[in-house]
Motif scaffolding. Sequence first.
Motif, mmCIF file in Angstrom:
data_model
loop_
_atom_site.group_PDB
_atom_site.id
_atom_site.type_symbol
_atom_site.label_atom_id
_atom_site.label_comp_id
_atom_site.label_asym_id
_atom_site.label_seq_id
_atom_site.Cartn_x
_atom_site.Cartn_y
_atom_site.Cartn_z
ATOM 1 N N ALA A 146 0.831 -1.207 0.000
ATOM 2 C CA ALA A 146 0.000 0.000 0.000
ATOM 3 C C ALA A 146 0.867 1.260 0.000
ATOM 4 O O ALA A 146 1.884 1.335 0.698
ATOM 5 C CB ALA A 146 -0.913 0.004 1.227
ATOM 6 N N GLY A 175 -7.237 -6.396 -2.797
ATOM 7 C CA GLY A 175 -6.734 -5.033 -2.699
ATOM 8 C C GLY A 175 -7.230 -4.138 -3.818
ATOM 9 O O GLY A 175 -7.902 -4.585 -4.749
ATOM 10 N N GLY A 186 -6.300 -0.286 -6.140
ATOM 11 C CA GLY A 186 -5.350 0.727 -6.552
ATOM 12 C C GLY A 186 -5.674 1.181 -7.948
ATOM 13 O O GLY A 186 -6.815 1.076 -8.399
ATOM 14 N N PRO A 234 -0.873 1.042 -5.664
ATOM 15 C CA PRO A 234 -1.812 0.366 -4.769
ATOM 16 C C PRO A 234 -2.221 1.270 -3.600
ATOM 17 O O PRO A 234 -1.359 1.827 -2.924
ATOM 18 C CB PRO A 234 -1.035 -0.856 -4.283
ATOM 19 N N ARG A 235 -3.527 1.425 -3.407
ATOM 20 C CA ARG A 235 -4.022 2.171 -2.242
ATOM 21 C C ARG A 235 -3.997 1.281 -1.003
ATOM 22 O O ARG A 235 -3.774 1.761 0.109
ATOM 23 C CB ARG A 235 -5.442 2.673 -2.492
ATOM 24 N N THR A 236 -4.279 0.009 -1.202
ATOM 25 C CA THR A 236 -4.196 -0.990 -0.138
ATOM 26 C C THR A 236 -3.209 -2.052 -0.619
ATOM 27 O O THR A 236 -2.818 -2.056 -1.792
ATOM 28 C CB THR A 236 -5.569 -1.645 0.124
ATOM 29 N N GLU A 237 -2.813 -2.942 0.247
ATOM 30 C CA GLU A 237 -1.972 -4.049 -0.210
ATOM 31 C C GLU A 237 -2.738 -4.795 -1.293
ATOM 32 O O GLU A 237 -3.910 -5.117 -1.117
ATOM 33 C CB GLU A 237 -1.637 -4.964 0.960
#
Length: 130
Positions: free
Chosen positions: A44, A64, A66, A97-100
């Motif tokens: 992330a 995830g 992104g 990626p915003r999160t993993e």
Amino acid sequence: MLVRSLDDVTDTDDDIKTENWRSKRIVLAREGVGFSVHETTLYAGTVNDFWYANHIEAVFIVEGEGEILNKATGERHELRPGSLYLLNDHDKHQVLPRTEMRTVCVFNPPVTGREVHDENGVYPLVLEDA
């Protein structure tokens, strides 16, 4: 027939770790099937510039969220579970990626496992010894 699990490659030479991502290479050129398969986790908040000048890559998002930026056109696309992107024109791109994000990647020609991204995000073409 080959049966292999992620546990079989975790913490081996086929488990590549960087500050931005981790790639577990499940099928490599040594298997002789014409493609390689990797589970890659992108962390992330990272910025990942890639350009597979010598490979075609398909990426399927498993977990995830992104986005991907096409660096040639400026187009941005949202990525979430169930999304797939295909770099069918050796596209220079950036993955954010915003999160993993956990992905499954397929490369043609297959990766040997010895490749290292250069300063442009390119994997050199490394051929498996016959």
